[in-house]
Design a protein around this motif. Structure first.
Motif, PDB file in Angstrom:
ATOM      1  N   PRO A   1      59.273 120.879  60.227  1.00 43.30           N
ATOM      2  CA  PRO A   1      59.850 121.722  59.167  1.00 43.30           C
ATOM      3  C   PRO A   1      61.295 121.357  58.849  1.00 43.30           C
ATOM      4  N   MET A   2      62.018 120.913  59.850  1.00 44.49           N
ATOM      5  CA  MET A   2      63.411 120.555  59.590  1.00 44.49           C
ATOM      6  C   MET A   2      63.559 119.163  58.978  1.00 44.49           C
ATOM      7  N   SER A   3      62.464 118.429  58.926  1.00 45.75           N
ATOM      8  CA  SER A   3      62.538 117.050  58.430  1.00 45.75           C
ATOM      9  C   SER A   3      61.777 116.877  57.129  1.00 45.75           C
ATOM     10  N   ARG A   4      61.484 117.988  56.467  1.00 45.81           N
ATOM     11  CA  ARG A   4      60.642 117.902  55.262  1.00 45.81           C
ATOM     12  C   ARG A   4      61.135 116.854  54.275  1.00 45.81           C
ATOM     13  N   GLY A   5      62.429 116.954  53.986  1.00 37.92           N
ATOM     14  CA  GLY A   5      62.995 116.029  52.983  1.00 37.92           C
ATOM     15  C   GLY A   5      62.862 114.593  53.438  1.00 37.92           C
ATOM     16  N   MET A   6      63.175 114.368  54.720  1.00 30.88           N
ATOM     17  CA  MET A   6      63.101 113.012  55.255  1.00 30.88           C
ATOM     18  C   MET A   6      61.666 112.487  55.236  1.00 30.88           C
ATOM     19  N   ILE A   7      60.728 113.361  55.587  1.00 29.45           N
ATOM     20  CA  ILE A   7      59.324 112.936  55.582  1.00 29.45           C
ATOM     21  C   ILE A   7      58.895 112.604  54.149  1.00 29.45           C
ATOM     22  N   ALA A   8      59.323 113.439  53.215  1.00 24.93           N
ATOM     23  CA  ALA A   8      58.982 113.164  51.819  1.00 24.93           C
ATOM     24  C   ALA A   8      59.573 111.826  51.376  1.00 24.93           C
ATOM     25  N   GLY A   9      60.829 111.604  51.752  1.00 21.80           N
ATOM     26  CA  GLY A   9      61.488 110.355  51.366  1.00 21.80           C
ATOM     27  C   GLY A   9      60.780 109.146  51.936  1.00 21.80           C
ATOM     28  N   VAL A  10      60.489 109.197  53.241  1.00 21.29           N
ATOM     29  CA  VAL A  10      59.790 108.075  53.873  1.00 21.29           C
ATOM     30  C   VAL A  10      58.412 107.898  53.237  1.00 21.29           C
ATOM     31  N   SER A  11      57.791 109.004  52.888  1.00 23.06           N
ATOM     32  CA  SER A  11      56.457 108.915  52.277  1.00 23.06           C
ATOM     33  C   SER A  11      56.513 108.196  50.928  1.00 23.06           C
ATOM     34  N   VAL A  12      57.524 108.513  50.125  1.00 22.03           N
ATOM     35  CA  VAL A  12      57.625 107.847  48.821  1.00 22.03           C
ATOM     36  C   VAL A  12      57.843 106.356  49.023  1.00 22.03           C
ATOM     37  N   ILE A  13      58.796 106.020  49.907  1.00 21.66           N
ATOM     38  CA  ILE A  13      59.074 104.603  50.153  1.00 21.66           C
ATOM     39  C   ILE A  13      57.798 103.893  50.591  1.00 21.66           C
ATOM     40  N   THR A  14      57.104 104.517  51.526  1.00 20.30           N
ATOM     41  CA  THR A  14      55.894 103.896  52.075  1.00 20.30           C
ATOM     42  C   THR A  14      54.789 103.807  51.040  1.00 20.30           C
ATOM     43  N   PHE A  15      54.650 104.887  50.279  1.00 23.46           N
ATOM     44  CA  PHE A  15      53.582 104.899  49.281  1.00 23.46           C
ATOM     45  C   PHE A  15      53.789 103.782  48.257  1.00 23.46           C
ATOM     46  N   VAL A  16      55.001 103.717  47.739  1.00 25.43           N
ATOM     47  CA  VAL A  16      55.285 102.697  46.724  1.00 25.43           C
ATOM     48  C   VAL A  16      55.100 101.301  47.312  1.00 25.43           C
ATOM     49  N   TYR A  17      55.584 101.137  48.530  1.00 30.20           N
ATOM     50  CA  TYR A  17      55.470  99.837  49.188  1.00 30.20           C
ATOM     51  C   TYR A  17      53.995  99.435  49.383  1.00 30.20           C
ATOM     52  N   ALA A  18      53.203 100.400  49.852  1.00 24.57           N
ATOM     53  CA  ALA A  18      51.789 100.102  50.104  1.00 24.57           C
ATOM     54  C   ALA A  18      51.060  99.832  48.782  1.00 24.57           C
ATOM     55  N   TRP A  19      51.338 100.665  47.805  1.00 20.24           N
ATOM     56  CA  TRP A  19      50.661 100.547  46.518  1.00 20.24           C
ATOM     57  C   TRP A  19      50.954  99.183  45.865  1.00 20.24           C
ATOM     58  N   ASN A  20      52.166  98.706  46.059  1.00 22.72           N
ATOM     59  CA  ASN A  20      52.567  97.473  45.387  1.00 22.72           C
ATOM     60  C   ASN A  20      52.164  96.200  46.124  1.00 22.72           C
ATOM     61  N   GLN A  21      51.550  96.331  47.281  1.00 24.24           N
ATOM     62  CA  GLN A  21      51.113  95.146  48.031  1.00 24.24           C
ATOM     63  C   GLN A  21      50.239  94.253  47.168  1.00 24.24           C
ATOM     64  N   TYR A  22      50.447  92.953  47.295  1.00 23.45           N
ATOM     65  CA  TYR A  22      49.663  92.021  46.486  1.00 23.45           C
ATOM     66  C   TYR A  22      49.162  90.856  47.332  1.00 23.45           C
ATOM     67  N   LEU A  23      50.111  90.187  47.991  1.00 22.43           N
ATOM     68  CA  LEU A  23      49.754  88.964  48.712  1.00 22.43           C
ATOM     69  C   LEU A  23      48.714  89.206  49.807  1.00 22.43           C
ATOM     70  N   TRP A  24      48.947  90.223  50.628  1.00 16.74           N
ATOM     71  CA  TRP A  24      48.063  90.432  51.773  1.00 16.74           C
ATOM     72  C   TRP A  24      46.637  90.827  51.345  1.00 16.74           C
ATOM     73  N   PRO A  25      46.491  91.821  50.450  1.00 20.66           N
ATOM     74  CA  PRO A  25      45.122  92.117  49.986  1.00 20.66           C
ATOM     75  C   PRO A  25      44.464  90.909  49.310  1.00 20.66           C
ATOM     76  N   LEU A  26      45.265  90.161  48.569  1.00 18.29           N
ATOM     77  CA  LEU A  26      44.720  88.983  47.893  1.00 18.29           C
ATOM     78  C   LEU A  26      44.072  88.048  48.907  1.00 18.29           C
ATOM     79  N   ILE A  27      44.711  87.911  50.056  1.00 20.16           N
ATOM     80  CA  ILE A  27      44.220  86.972  51.050  1.00 20.16           C
ATOM     81  C   ILE A  27      43.084  87.550  51.876  1.00 20.16           C
ATOM     82  N   VAL A  28      43.253  88.799  52.293  1.00 18.76           N
ATOM     83  CA  VAL A  28      42.341  89.292  53.316  1.00 18.76           C
ATOM     84  C   VAL A  28      41.119  90.015  52.738  1.00 18.76           C
ATOM     85  N   VAL A  29      41.197  90.439  51.486  1.00 20.73           N
ATOM     86  CA  VAL A  29      40.042  91.116  50.881  1.00 20.73           C
ATOM     87  C   VAL A  29      39.338  90.128  49.965  1.00 20.73           C
TER      88      VAL A  29
END
Lengths: 446, 286, 297
Positions: B198-226
């Motif tokens: 509860p005390m880290s809500r903002g931080m968790i949200a922030g890390v989630s956005v960074i991670t989400f955008v990063y994961a969503w934008n992946q290109y090279l690795w899926p291209l190779i492994v899928v």
């Protein structure tokens, strides 16, 4: 298309390898209940062609007892090759895999396949009934390694309306490099086009023009009499091609669509930017109808050649390989599938659905009797060009391990020419690059 | 550009233009320039192939529905978007959970070689995917993970960055709270769930956005492994659209529609959560 | 490191909490990295079907390959252009966002959105808009007499186009960071150093830039890493490394050597070189700024 749609070609590359393992969880190809053998067929086709293969797969199942066939597209040639070799490594190969012609030597070197002649001995099939020009490409040291499947070669497409506007005879398109230049001149001057001709910057065309001149691309009889170590890119034959091609660009007659840019070239032609176009015979249907939709008639003729020396074309496309490590039952099922697929009936269906050549002479007869060629005269041209090819190491095409790298070197070499490097300098540069690749590969395989 | 003029105060930097107006004007111009390619793409996504090949035609084409429908269903972008979404959510949830646990251990426990272990985690920053791509690819094959959701999520669910950020945040939580919890005999998991999260809500949200955008934008690795188109993610999926053609002409309208779709999801996430994102970035710089 | 808030004693519990993270890092980060070192000493045929130990041959090949030298040069030049271009524009925009008096949150969202822009989308959109034959933007550029915007053939032009796309995509990230940094500058500090009678851009240069220089140093490193690694989709979708190697960035060459030309050993050696480059950059960053972590890994 000669398979190498640029995107797919490059793309699929990455998606490579372990695809093989997809098969792992699924059918392991062992004998299932009720004596059913399950086998996998991996191919590289997409779109309508993939759909056709699916349909043909289920027809095979229903026409055969005890074989279940899983047809899967791996999206691209390279991916299919990598996926298959990985699957062999993992002990779970498909029974039949479609591999492109430049992967032939790689496939042999990998040791992951059994020659198709061993699986289908000549008492089960009459190999003489298949087109020599096609079979010869895949026969190495007298052994047929794989079953030819989708074969095509390049032809000239031209805009008849633009020819007329330019004061050219729409029934007599150019046959030689010089005639192409003259026609381009007339087209640019008198017709509403930007340039005379376009075709993808693809090594495939260069290879074709080597063959037409009866010239070998690499040493050891194009790699058919041993491992080649020498490239022939500084020969007169080579110079004939590249000097013309570079001049055409410099003079503003050639529209350069980019490296392996098949579809960009199609578009330039269809949108009326050029009056001529060179691409695979497998584009006959789509380009003919595309031209009509854009308001002009498309003619098809033989590939224009340097100095009028016409020895024939090299077959392009892919063939079907049977990996090692299958059970006896699977291997037998693979043999049955290949036999079925190469029968005239299936070949006719394949040709009509895709534009790839039928390879069985019976299929050609059927098409003739049905009047198919009368209705589709453009296919006749393509076919005759193939039939007239003189068998030689040059027209059988090169076989080498680093073929893909060689293609890249040739294509980049051309780019350097139109960027201003003198043709001779670029050629000797390309020649030494290809030779060092050949040497490196020879070292690896020894 | 601003012109220096000693006769004017800092309130107005440009001759004849009040400073605030100059700020607004330059922002509007920058934003328009940055947004222009996207607006053009949006416009083109409504045009038919014929309209697109008429290069100077910049009017909306009325083919929006067709293009978007075709991209989503005929070219399976809907499937790729779902794949990307599932992948991104798995990575976000996995990374946040694992990193919270790791940060909990690092901050609130004492154990041997703690500094070494923290350094061991941080050192992975030196190992981006390209450094290990070939063996990682073979590893996936050996694990039988190739061509699966596991392959595109597994390697991403632990992260030095997230551990580091949560550690920093936990260290800023008053130790009196910890004392209270300790006196009350609260267990570590309870402490994490009831106090830290509860005390880290903002931080968790922030890390989630960074991670989400990063994961969503992946290109090279899926291209190779899928390798199975059906299992591909949307970034690679839009490149499949490039083979979409009509009578030999690439259907750029459809490709633009696909591009807009592939961008829309992370864009919505970013816009919705841009506040915690900014706070997270600010915290990282303390 | 603060040690006195130890709340729990059972170090076995700590091990359990750390285990998942460590397991993932060991399996997917450390192990493959060590494998890369090993593989770089081998030559392979067709996805590792056959391997031969060759010692440092792969590195010798790289050291003597003009193609590789070209890729090194192109990559560093590209990074320089992208870092300078992207930071300059982002600094300007962030500063104006910092100073704006009204509609700040609207401007903010409108300026940082490229943070969410997938590189593959950026590449696809600009490939089309700048297409030599049918791009809208190309059409207007070529209205200038004598200009032929054929970046499919012209190497430096292709390099430029790629750099523009890379800069565009990175703006959001840089703006977010710079804006946060500007807000972290204590008002009083800026106030006391406020020089009377200077233009706002001089203020930015003379007052703010020195104050936020740690963030700028951090972004230089991050953007360099971005230019080296994250620009793969741009090359792959727009130029395929061409024309004639003009955009053949190290990451793209690595990919091709590994997955198109099947030289896994050589590609691994290239990975090691990249590892060297990242390590040096990270070290430089640590020296510069001490505490920042790497986003996006």
């Amino acid at each position: 298309m000669h398979g190498l749609n640029r995107r797919r070609f490059l793309k699929g590359a990455g998606t490579a390898g372990v695809a093989g393992l997809t098969g792992l969880s699924g059918c392991t190809g062992s004998l299932g209940g009720g004596g059913t053998t399950t086998i996998k067929f991996w191919h590289a086709m997409g779109g309508d062609t993939a759909k056709l293969l699916d349909d043909m797969g289920s027809d095979f199942e229903s026409q055969t007892e005890g074989i279940k066939l899983d047809v899967a597209s791996k999206g691209s040639y390279r991916e299919t090759l990598n996926a298959t070799t990985s699957a062999v490594k993992a002990g779970n190969p498909p029974a039949v895999a479609q591999i492109f012609e430049v992967g032939t030597q790689l496939a042999i070197d990998s040791g992951a396949f059994v020659p198709v002649e061993e699986i289908i001995p000549s008492d089960r099939i009459d190999y003489d009934q298949y087109l020599d020009s096609v079979m010869n490409y895949y026969r190495l040291d007298g052994t047929l390694n794989s079953m030819p499947f989708n074969s095509s070669n390049p032809v000239l497409y031209y805009n008849k309306d633009a020819f007329e506007a330019a004061g050219l005879d729409p029934e007599s398109p150019p046959k030689t490099f010089e005639e192409v230049r003259a026609a381009s001149e007339a087209l640019v001057a008198n017709a509403d086009v930007e340039k005379g001709i376009t075709f993808a910057n693809h090594s495939w065309f260069v290879e074709q023009w080597f063959a037409e001149q009866d010239a070998l691309l690499v040493g050891k009889q194009n790699g058919r009499a041993g491992t080649p170590m020498k490239a022939n890119l500084t020969t007169d034959a080579s110079r004939n091609i590249f000097e013309w091609w570079t001049d055409m660009y410099d003079e503003g007659y050639y529209l350069n669509p980019g490296v392996e840019a098949w579809s960009a070239a199609d578009q330039a032609f269809l949108s009326g930017k050029t009056g001529m176009h060179i691409t695979s015979t497998s584009g006959i249907t789509s380009l003919t109808t595309g031209g009509k939709e854009n308001g002009f008639d498309v003619g098809v003729d033989y590939l224009p050649v340097p100095n009028g020396s016409r020895n024939g074309v090299v077959i392009g496309g892919a063939s079907l390989w049977v990996p090692s490590g299958l059970t006896d039952a699977q291997q037998e099922a693979a043999a049955e599938f290949l036999l079925w697929l190469t029968q005239p009936e299936q070949q006719v269906r394949w040709h009509k659905g895709t534009g790839y050549f039928p390879i069985h002479s019976g299929a050609v007869d059927t098409l003739e009797n049905d009047g198919w060629f009368d209705e589709n005269p453009n296919y006749v041209t393509a076919f005759e060009q193939l039939q007239e090819t003189k068998d030689s190491p040059a027209t059988r095409g090169a076989v080498m391990g680093p073929f893909l790298k060689t293609r890249t070197i040739i294509e980049e070499g051309y780019v350097s020419m139109i960027q201003g490097t003198p043709v001779d300098d670029a050629l000797s540069n390309m020649d030494s690059k290809v030779e060092s690749e050949l040497e490196a590969h020879a070292e690896k395989t020894n | 550009m601003a012109v220096e003029d000693s006769s004017i105060t800092s309130e107005s930097a440009t001759v004849g233009l009040p400073d605030t107006l100059w700020v607004h004007l330059s922002l509007v111009v920058s934003i328009v320039l940055m947004g222009a390619p996207l607006l053009l793409a949006l416009l083109m996504s409504t045009q038919s192939t014929a309209q697109i090949y008429d290069v100077t035609n910049l009017a909306p084409g009325g083919y929006a529905l067709e293009n978007y429908q075709s991209a989503l269903f005929e070219y399976d972008l809907a499937r790729y978007i779902v794949n990307s979404f599932v992948m991104s959510i798995i990575v976000v949830v996995g990374k946040v959970s694992l990193s919270l646990l790791a940060a909990l251990a690092i901050v609130y426990y004492d154990f041997p070689y703690k500094d070494a272990i923290f350094a061991f985690v941080l050192l992975t920053l030196l190992l981006p995917v390209p450094v290990r791509i070939v063996p990682l690819f073979e590893l996936m094959a050996d694990l039988g993970w190739a061509n699966s959701m596991l392959a595109i999520t597994g390697p991403y669910i632990a992260s030095a960055t997230a551990v580091f950020l949560f550690r920093q945040h936990f260290l800023s939580i008053p130790s009196s709270l910890v004392e209270t919890a300790r006196l009350d005999g609260v267990g570590p998991i309870e402490f994490l769930v009831d106090v830290l999260v509860p005390m880290s809500r903002g931080m968790i949200a922030g890390v989630s956005v960074i991670t989400f955008v990063y994961a969503w934008n992946q290109y090279l690795w899926p291209l190779i492994v899928v390798s199975d188109q059906q299992k591909q993610v949307v970034q690679v999926g839009i490149s499949y659209l490039q083979s979409a053609s009509q009578a030999g002409q690439t259907q750029w309208g459809l490709i633009m529609a696909g591009s807009i779709l592939a961008l829309s999801v992370p864009l919505v996430v970013l816009v919705a959560l841009h506040r915690p994102l900014l706070e997270t970035f600010a915290l990282q710089q303390k | 490191m603060v040690r006195d808030i130890r709340a729990f004693d059972d170090s076995r519990a700590a091990a359990v909490f750390l285990a998942p993270t460590l397991a993932v890092l060991v399996l997917f980060l450390y192990y493959p990295s060590f494998e890369t070192f090993r593989l770089s000493l081998y030559e392979t045929l067709l996805l590792g079907q056959q391997t031969t130990f060759v010692g440092l041959d792969n590195f010798v090949t790289l050291a003597t390959s003009p193609e590789y030298h070209n890729s090194l040069f192109v990559s560093f030049a590209f990074a320089a252009v992208v870092v300078v271009g992207s930071l300059t524009i982002a600094l300007f925009v962030a500063y104006q966002l910092y100073r704006v008096d009204k509609w700040r949150s609207i401007y903010l969202v409108a300026a940082i959105w490229p943070y969410a822009l997938p590189p593959a989308v950026a590449a696809t959109v600009l490939l089309f808009l700048l297409h030599p034959n049918l791009g809208v933007i190309t059409h207007y550029i070529e209205l200038i007499p004598g200009v032929e915007f054929d970046w499919f053939t012209n190497g430096p032009l292709a390099f430029g186009v790629l750099a523009v796309v890379a800069i565009w995509k990175q703006l959001g990230y840089n703006i977010v960071f710079l804006l946060a940094a500007l807000h972290n500058v204590p008002e009083s500090l800026a106030e006391t150093s406020r020089l009377d009678g200077v233009g706002s851009l001089t203020m930015l240069r003379e007052v703010y830039v020195p104050l936020i220089s740690p963030t700028l140093g951090f972004l230089v490193v991050m953007d360099t890493i971005y230019a080296f690694f994250a620009t793969f989709p741009l090359v792959d979708l727009m130029t395929s490394g061409g024309p004639n190697g003009a955009t053949n960035l190290l990451i793209f060459k690595l990919y091709r050597d590994a997955f198109e030309f099947n030289s896994l050993g050589l590609a691994s050696a290239e990975s090691i070189v990249l590892f060297g480059i990242v390590s040096i950059l990270m070290l430089a960053q640590l020296k510069l700024t001490g505490e920042y972590a790497h986003y996006g890994a």
